[in-house]
Write a protein that holds these residues in place. Structure first.
Motif, mmCIF file in Angstrom:
data_model
loop_
_atom_site.group_PDB
_atom_site.id
_atom_site.type_symbol
_atom_site.label_atom_id
_atom_site.label_comp_id
_atom_site.label_asym_id
_atom_site.label_seq_id
_atom_site.Cartn_x
_atom_site.Cartn_y
_atom_site.Cartn_z
ATOM 1 N N LEU A 7 0.829 -1.200 0.000
ATOM 2 C CA LEU A 7 0.000 0.000 0.000
ATOM 3 C C LEU A 7 0.862 1.247 0.000
ATOM 4 O O LEU A 7 1.776 1.386 0.825
ATOM 5 N N ASP A 8 0.533 2.151 -0.915
ATOM 6 C CA ASP A 8 1.065 3.502 -0.830
ATOM 7 C C ASP A 8 0.460 4.149 0.431
ATOM 8 O O ASP A 8 -0.600 3.738 0.899
ATOM 9 N N ARG A 9 1.132 5.128 0.982
ATOM 10 C CA ARG A 9 0.614 5.768 2.204
ATOM 11 C C ARG A 9 -0.227 7.001 1.886
ATOM 12 O O ARG A 9 -1.436 7.012 2.124
ATOM 13 N N ASP A 10 0.438 8.042 1.333
ATOM 14 C CA ASP A 10 -0.237 9.343 1.167
ATOM 15 C C ASP A 10 -1.171 9.334 -0.034
ATOM 16 O O ASP A 10 -0.755 9.013 -1.149
ATOM 17 N N GLY A 11 -2.422 9.678 0.197
ATOM 18 C CA GLY A 11 -3.407 9.656 -0.877
ATOM 19 C C GLY A 11 -4.043 8.288 -1.067
ATOM 20 O O GLY A 11 -4.906 8.131 -1.932
ATOM 21 N N THR A 12 -3.595 7.314 -0.266
ATOM 22 C CA THR A 12 -4.140 5.953 -0.371
ATOM 23 C C THR A 12 -4.716 5.487 0.969
ATOM 24 O O THR A 12 -5.884 5.126 1.050
ATOM 25 N N ILE A 13 -3.888 5.536 2.041
ATOM 26 C CA ILE A 13 -4.378 5.185 3.386
ATOM 27 C C ILE A 13 -4.812 6.447 4.132
ATOM 28 O O ILE A 13 -5.812 6.472 4.847
ATOM 29 N N ILE A 14 -4.006 7.500 3.960
ATOM 30 C CA ILE A 14 -4.272 8.780 4.644
ATOM 31 C C ILE A 14 -4.303 9.900 3.597
ATOM 32 O O ILE A 14 -3.814 9.723 2.475
ATOM 33 N N TRP A 31 -12.494 4.810 5.540
ATOM 34 C CA TRP A 31 -12.643 3.403 5.170
ATOM 35 C C TRP A 31 -11.347 2.613 5.334
ATOM 36 O O TRP A 31 -11.338 1.399 5.185
ATOM 37 N N SER A 32 -10.246 3.306 5.653
ATOM 38 C CA SER A 32 -8.945 2.604 5.613
ATOM 39 C C SER A 32 -8.846 1.502 6.667
ATOM 40 O O SER A 32 -8.291 0.427 6.389
ATOM 41 N N ILE A 33 -9.357 1.743 7.867
ATOM 42 C CA ILE A 33 -9.212 0.748 8.926
ATOM 43 C C ILE A 33 -9.934 -0.541 8.549
ATOM 44 O O ILE A 33 -9.352 -1.637 8.610
ATOM 45 N N LEU A 76 -4.561 2.675 13.640
ATOM 46 C CA LEU A 76 -5.182 1.545 12.943
ATOM 47 C C LEU A 76 -5.481 0.429 13.934
ATOM 48 O O LEU A 76 -6.538 -0.192 13.903
ATOM 49 N N GLN A 77 -4.535 0.214 14.830
ATOM 50 C CA GLN A 77 -4.666 -0.849 15.832
ATOM 51 C C GLN A 77 -5.910 -0.655 16.698
ATOM 52 O O GLN A 77 -6.582 -1.617 17.064
ATOM 53 N N ARG A 78 -6.224 0.598 17.014
ATOM 54 C CA ARG A 78 -7.429 0.862 17.825
ATOM 55 C C ARG A 78 -8.681 0.399 17.114
ATOM 56 O O ARG A 78 -9.691 0.118 17.753
ATOM 57 N N GLY A 79 -8.628 0.318 15.784
ATOM 58 C CA GLY A 79 -9.756 -0.208 15.019
ATOM 59 C C GLY A 79 -9.560 -1.672 14.633
ATOM 60 O O GLY A 79 -10.324 -2.208 13.839
ATOM 61 N N GLY A 80 -8.510 -2.293 15.144
ATOM 62 C CA GLY A 80 -8.283 -3.712 14.881
ATOM 63 C C GLY A 80 -7.576 -4.001 13.566
ATOM 64 O O GLY A 80 -7.630 -5.122 13.070
ATOM 65 N N ALA A 81 -6.906 -3.003 13.005
ATOM 66 C CA ALA A 81 -6.199 -3.208 11.732
ATOM 67 C C ALA A 81 -4.689 -3.150 11.954
ATOM 68 O O ALA A 81 -4.211 -2.430 12.829
ATOM 69 N N ARG A 82 -3.966 -3.905 11.121
ATOM 70 C CA ARG A 82 -2.516 -4.019 11.328
ATOM 71 C C ARG A 82 -1.754 -3.859 10.020
ATOM 72 O O ARG A 82 -2.088 -4.487 9.012
ATOM 73 N N ILE A 83 -0.727 -3.029 10.052
ATOM 74 C CA ILE A 83 0.243 -2.961 8.947
ATOM 75 C C ILE A 83 1.441 -3.794 9.370
ATOM 76 O O ILE A 83 1.970 -3.621 10.473
ATOM 77 N N ASP A 84 1.840 -4.727 8.522
ATOM 78 C CA ASP A 84 2.869 -5.677 8.921
ATOM 79 C C ASP A 84 4.275 -5.112 8.795
ATOM 80 O O ASP A 84 5.163 -5.504 9.541
ATOM 81 N N ALA A 85 4.489 -4.200 7.863
ATOM 82 C CA ALA A 85 5.832 -3.626 7.707
ATOM 83 C C ALA A 85 5.748 -2.329 6.917
ATOM 84 O O ALA A 85 4.821 -2.132 6.122
ATOM 85 N N ASN A 176 -11.449 4.017 -4.203
ATOM 86 C CA ASN A 176 -10.678 4.182 -2.965
ATOM 87 C C ASN A 176 -10.150 2.841 -2.474
ATOM 88 O O ASN A 176 -10.344 1.807 -3.127
ATOM 89 N N LEU A 177 -9.486 2.862 -1.320
ATOM 90 C CA LEU A 177 -8.840 1.654 -0.791
ATOM 91 C C LEU A 177 -9.851 0.553 -0.493
ATOM 92 O O LEU A 177 -9.556 -0.634 -0.675
ATOM 93 N N ALA A 178 -11.054 0.929 -0.044
ATOM 94 C CA ALA A 178 -12.074 -0.090 0.238
ATOM 95 C C ALA A 178 -12.413 -0.852 -1.041
ATOM 96 O O ALA A 178 -12.500 -2.088 -1.050
ATOM 97 N N ALA A 179 -12.595 -0.123 -2.129
ATOM 98 C CA ALA A 179 -12.917 -0.767 -3.406
ATOM 99 C C ALA A 179 -11.725 -1.577 -3.917
ATOM 100 O O ALA A 179 -11.893 -2.644 -4.514
ATOM 101 N N ALA A 180 -10.522 -1.074 -3.660
ATOM 102 C CA ALA A 180 -9.316 -1.799 -4.087
ATOM 103 C C ALA A 180 -9.224 -3.143 -3.374
ATOM 104 O O ALA A 180 -8.937 -4.173 -3.995
ATOM 105 N N VAL A 181 -9.491 -3.139 -2.067
ATOM 106 C CA VAL A 181 -9.409 -4.380 -1.284
ATOM 107 C C VAL A 181 -10.480 -5.350 -1.755
ATOM 108 O O VAL A 181 -10.233 -6.558 -1.891
#
Ligand SMILES: [Mg+2]
Ligand SMILES: [Zn+2]
Length: 192
Positions: A7-14, A31-33, A76-85, A176-181
């Motif tokens: 995932l790109d960060r800027d403009g994609t997750i935030i 929608w990112s979380i 993200l973690q507060r919403g139960g989501a995790r970025i692995d690296a 957006n990222l939701a549609a991408a996923v």
């Protein structure tokens, strides 16, 4: 070797705020979380790959960037989501800081970040996906042999769509990222 989602960060997750230099500028799309949680639940490693030429330009430090990524992960973690690296490119060929003024292999659209993540985390780029808001994200995907999804949540969404390089095609162009996923999960489950 596992497939992953880069995932790109800027403009994609935030929101892309230009050079992010304060933690209070981190503005996660609503929608990112949930989108990242879906990837977590599907067992797909989630790896951020981000160009951070602001470091080469002396606008932010690598230590601030580490803080920013800790803060993003905590939210993200507060919403139960995790970025692995997280992988980032701090370079720019015309940098003001000479240490970072190199034509590196990790600045998108080159694929050094994916190559490194693949080595370090045991990932298979050919079965992986890249999601980003710019053609340089699509270019990185192609260089790595991964599939690409272009989202329209960047600052120059229309420009990105009209400025399409003639020799590049995204595998999907979505809102957006939701549609991408959703597209990624449909594509991967169809392949099983
Ligand atoms: Mg971006
Ligand atoms: Zn680099």
């Amino acid at each position: 070797m596992r497939p992953a989602v880069f995932l790109d960060r800027d403009g994609t997750i935030i929101h892309d705020v230009g050079y992010l230099r304060r933690l209070d500028q981190i503005d996660v799309f609503p929608w990112s979380i949930d989108a990242i949680r879906c990837l977590n639940r599907a067992g797909l490693p989630v790896v951020v790959t981000t160009n951070q030429a602001g470091i080469a330009r002396g606008l932010l430090t690598e230590s601030f960037l580490a803080d920013a990524h800790r803060e993003l992960s905590a939210r993200l973690q507060r919403g139960g989501a995790r970025i692995d690296a997280y992988y980032y490119c701090p370079h720019h060929p015309e940098a003001t800081l000479t240490d970072y003024a190199v034509a590196c292999d990790c600045r998108k659209p080159r694929c050094g970040m994916i190559d490194r993540a693949a080595r370090e985390l045991g990932l298979d780029p050919a079965r992986s996906f890249v999601v980003g808001d710019g053609w340089r994200d699509v270019g990185m995907a192609r260089a790595a042999g991964a599939r690409s999804v272009l989202v329209g949540t960047g600052p120059a969404a229309d420009e990105e769509r009209t400025k399409k390089p003639a020799d590049l095609d995204a595998d999907a162009i979505v809102d957006n990222l939701a549609a991408a996923v959703s597209w990624i999960l449909t594509t991967t489950s169809a392949a099983i």
